[in-house]
Write an enzyme that holds these catalytic residues in place. Structure first.
Site, PDB file in Angstrom:
ATOM      1  N   ASP A  65     -52.231 -44.182  19.683  1.00 17.66           N
ATOM      2  CA  ASP A  65     -52.688 -43.550  18.515  1.00 17.66           C
ATOM      3  C   ASP A  65     -51.726 -43.907  17.311  1.00 17.66           C
ATOM      4  O   ASP A  65     -52.030 -43.381  16.369  1.00 17.66           O
ATOM      5  CB  ASP A  65     -52.760 -42.119  18.881  1.00 17.66           C
ATOM      6  CG  ASP A  65     -51.443 -41.352  18.984  1.00 17.66           C
ATOM      7  OD1 ASP A  65     -50.567 -42.045  19.023  1.00 17.66           O
ATOM      8  OD2 ASP A  65     -51.949 -40.099  19.263  1.00 17.66           O
ATOM      9  N   CYS A  84     -49.465 -27.496  18.309  1.00 12.21           N
ATOM     10  CA  CYS A  84     -50.445 -26.324  18.425  1.00 12.21           C
ATOM     11  C   CYS A  84     -51.480 -26.785  19.281  1.00 12.21           C
ATOM     12  O   CYS A  84     -52.132 -27.602  19.199  1.00 12.21           O
ATOM     13  CB  CYS A  84     -50.753 -25.751  17.062  1.00 12.21           C
ATOM     14  SG  CYS A  84     -51.898 -24.115  17.144  1.00 12.21           S
ATOM     15  N   ASP A  85     -51.876 -25.862  20.210  1.00  6.57           N
ATOM     16  CA  ASP A  85     -52.831 -25.960  21.329  1.00  6.57           C
ATOM     17  C   ASP A  85     -53.968 -24.864  21.127  1.00  6.57           C
ATOM     18  O   ASP A  85     -54.927 -24.918  21.908  1.00  6.57           O
ATOM     19  CB  ASP A  85     -52.282 -26.036  22.684  1.00  6.57           C
ATOM     20  CG  ASP A  85     -51.541 -27.253  22.956  1.00  6.57           C
ATOM     21  OD1 ASP A  85     -51.864 -28.306  22.289  1.00  6.57           O
ATOM     22  OD2 ASP A  85     -50.842 -27.374  23.744  1.00  6.57           O
TER      23      ASP A  85
END
Length: 311
Positions: free
Chosen positions: A131, A239-240
């Site tokens: 990515d 953050c998930d």
């Protein structure tokens, strides 16, 4: 070797290398990629990229600029759900950063597949992309049939959920494409509703200016915005939340991949312990980690903010 057999063996090689899903996409049959490109343009015009200037890199819209003559690609997904949990009272770290730097892991494995491909087809060219490359990775993974883009903007696989790190092997070979999967989010809006800072204002749109992950990883200002600071909920590195509530993540099988397992301190360190780190400790603890993007002073800023609930 004929193209269908080669495509099958490429995907088998990927699975043997530890990827849990693999699919083939064709550049001349890009499925939803044009629509995803138009969505990227709208996202940029709205300013949702914040300081992520590289998202406007024109190469992102033209895959041929990454490998002239590219005709096909192998898309792969690496499961990073370990099943382990951080202890109560421990500040939260997004799971993508729990193991070794996934850029290195995926790149190394894709290059091994590329070298195998060169032995089968000596005249072909290829390029491994993670990515960090200016590639619309989720759009091409969707086109290659390894999942669909969910309303939280992450790729979802019906069996492996959205806990997937993506990689692509571009090639000048013409290979048969896999069929894209139908999107199955339906009317679910849990990912939009759970975000404490309203960073998903509408399905498939993440506004970096409000996103906890952006601010804890990419924001280079001395203080986080007050509205983000109030909504941190203990997150200090990514953050998930939007993935934790996704129904497709309920039954994901934990990975045994040793490179995805968390360091002990990530599961147990108290805020006091993390605030005691000097720069040398940061260097030792985060050696070989994707979390090194969060510099020592940012790390301390994030911990202070998460503990105090204000900048």
């Amino acid at each position: 070797m004929n193209a269908p057999l080669l495509a099958t063996q490429l995907k088998e090689k990927a699975l043997a290398m530890g990827f849990v899903v693999a699919g083939i996409g064709r550049v001349d049959q890009p499925a939803a990629v044009p629509a995803r490109t138009a969505a990227l343009e709208r996202w940029l015009r709205a300013g949702h990229q914040a300081s992520l200037g590289w998202m406007a890199d024109p190469r992102r819209r033209h895959i041929n600029s990454l490998l002239p003559g590219v005709r096909s690609l192998l898309a792969v997904g690496l499961n990073y759900w370990t099943g382990q949990q951080q202890r109560p009272g421990v500040l939260s770290i997004a799971r993508y950063g729990w193991g070794r730097d996934y850029h290195r892991t995926i790149d190394r494995r894709l290059r091994a597949i590329g070298r195998w491909l060169s032995r089968q087809q000596p005249h072909c060219r290829w390029r491994a992309c993670v990515d960090s490359a200016p590639l619309m990775d989720k759009a091409w993974a969707e086109a290659a049939g390894i999942g669909w883009i969910g309303k939280h903007s992450n790729l979802i696989h019906p069996r492996h959920g959205s806990w997937l790190l993506l990689g692509h092997l571009l090639t000048t070979l013409e290979l048969p494409a896999d069929v894209p999967q139908a999107p199955l989010c339906g009317r679910c809006r849990r990912c939009l509703q759970v975000c404490p800072t309203g960073a998903i204002p509408e399905p498939f749109v993440v506004d970096s200016r409000a996103c906890i992950a952006f601010h804890t990883i990419e924001n280079r200002n001395p203080a986080l915005p007050p509205e983000v600071a109030k909504g941190l909920r203990g997150w200090i590195a990514g953050c998930d939340l939007c993935q934790q509530v996704c129904p497709w993540n309920r039954t994901v099988t934990p990975t045994a991949d040793p490179e995805r397992q968390p360091a002990d301190w990530m599961l147990t360190a108290s805020p006091e312990h993390l605030l005691s780190w000097d720069d040398d400790t940061w260097d030792k603890k985060l050696r070989g980690s994707a979390l090194r993007r969060i510099k020592p002073w940012m790390w301390r800023r994030n911990v202070h903010t998460a503990v105090n609930g204000q900048p």
